[in-house]
Write a protein that holds these residues in place. Structure first.
Motif, PDB file in Angstrom:
ATOM      1  N   SER A  35      13.412   0.544 -11.473  1.00  0.00           N
ATOM      2  CA  SER A  35      12.372  -0.470 -11.690  1.00  0.00           C
ATOM      3  C   SER A  35      10.973   0.092 -11.467  1.00  0.00           C
ATOM      4  N   LEU A  38       8.181  -5.708 -11.774  1.00  0.00           N
ATOM      5  CA  LEU A  38       8.926  -6.965 -11.759  1.00  0.00           C
ATOM      6  C   LEU A  38       7.947  -8.076 -12.086  1.00  0.00           C
ATOM      7  N   ASN A  49       4.954  -7.315  -9.509  1.00  0.00           N
ATOM      8  CA  ASN A  49       5.097  -6.267  -8.504  1.00  0.00           C
ATOM      9  C   ASN A  49       5.127  -4.905  -9.190  1.00  0.00           C
ATOM     10  N   LYS A  51       5.264  -0.497  -8.209  1.00  0.00           N
ATOM     11  CA  LYS A  51       5.451   0.548  -7.209  1.00  0.00           C
ATOM     12  C   LYS A  51       4.119   1.271  -7.014  1.00  0.00           C
ATOM     13  N   GLY A  70       3.984  -6.134  -1.466  1.00  0.00           N
ATOM     14  CA  GLY A  70       5.004  -6.519  -2.439  1.00  0.00           C
ATOM     15  C   GLY A  70       5.881  -7.669  -1.973  1.00  0.00           C
ATOM     16  N   HIS A  72       8.960  -9.824  -1.609  1.00  0.00           N
ATOM     17  CA  HIS A  72      10.399  -9.550  -1.651  1.00  0.00           C
ATOM     18  C   HIS A  72      10.718  -8.085  -1.937  1.00  0.00           C
ATOM     19  N   MET A  73       9.813  -7.190  -1.594  1.00  0.00           N
ATOM     20  CA  MET A  73      10.002  -5.767  -1.865  1.00  0.00           C
ATOM     21  C   MET A  73       9.658  -4.977  -0.606  1.00  0.00           C
ATOM     22  N   ASN A  74       9.952  -3.682  -0.622  1.00  0.00           N
ATOM     23  CA  ASN A  74       9.538  -2.792   0.453  1.00  0.00           C
ATOM     24  C   ASN A  74       8.012  -2.691   0.403  1.00  0.00           C
ATOM     25  N   LYS A  75       7.365  -3.246   1.400  1.00  0.00           N
ATOM     26  CA  LYS A  75       5.913  -3.357   1.384  1.00  0.00           C
ATOM     27  C   LYS A  75       5.203  -2.015   1.520  1.00  0.00           C
ATOM     28  N   TRP A  78       5.519  -1.048  -2.528  1.00  0.00           N
ATOM     29  CA  TRP A  78       5.301  -2.020  -3.603  1.00  0.00           C
ATOM     30  C   TRP A  78       4.121  -2.924  -3.305  1.00  0.00           C
ATOM     31  N   THR A  80       2.090  -6.499  -4.858  1.00  0.00           N
ATOM     32  CA  THR A  80       2.057  -7.632  -5.770  1.00  0.00           C
ATOM     33  C   THR A  80       0.629  -7.761  -6.273  1.00  0.00           C
ATOM     34  N   SER A  99       2.578   3.039 -11.400  1.00  0.00           N
ATOM     35  CA  SER A  99       3.950   2.669 -11.050  1.00  0.00           C
ATOM     36  C   SER A  99       4.944   3.357 -11.990  1.00  0.00           C
TER      37      SER A  99
END
Length: 108
Positions: A35, A38, A49, A51, A70, A72-75, A78, A80, A99
């Motif tokens: 990914s 998102l 989101n 990377k 991010g 719901h992601m590894n902050k 990632w 947002t 990304s």
């Protein structure tokens, strides 16, 4: 910039593919089966989101109010991006490029 513009831009990248692994409400754009963006379809405000290099991620969050850790992601990796008109489409495309390039450069 709108959902279709983001979608078209992501799909213009070499080897990019569009998937729906989490159901119909989130488009996941991948390269090398990983990914790079998102794009939720069920939010009031357009956001996505991407990377990001960890040091740059922090820098962007400090510099731009539309860049958040991010969701719901590894902050660490990632961000947002809230598309609220506070940054140019050119800059948003640069963040998408970053990304994509990070993910593309990783081995399969």
């Amino acid at each position: 910039m709108n959902i279709e513009t983001i979608r078209d831009y992501c799909l213009s990248k070499p080897d990019a593919e569009e998937t729906l692994p989490f159901g119909p409400d989130v488009i996941v754009f991948k390269v090398n089966n990983k990914s790079f963006l998102l794009l939720p379809l069920d939010t009031e405000e357009l956001r996505f989101n991407v990377k990001c290099d960890p040091d740059l991620a922090i820098e962007l969050r400090e510099q731009y109010s539309c860049v958040l850790p991010g969701w719901h992601m590894n902050k660490k990796h990632w961000n947002t991006i809230v598309v609220d008109g506070t940054v140019s489409s050119k800059l948003i495309r640069e963040w998408i490029d970053h990304s994509y390039d990070l993910v593309k450069s990783k081995k399969k």
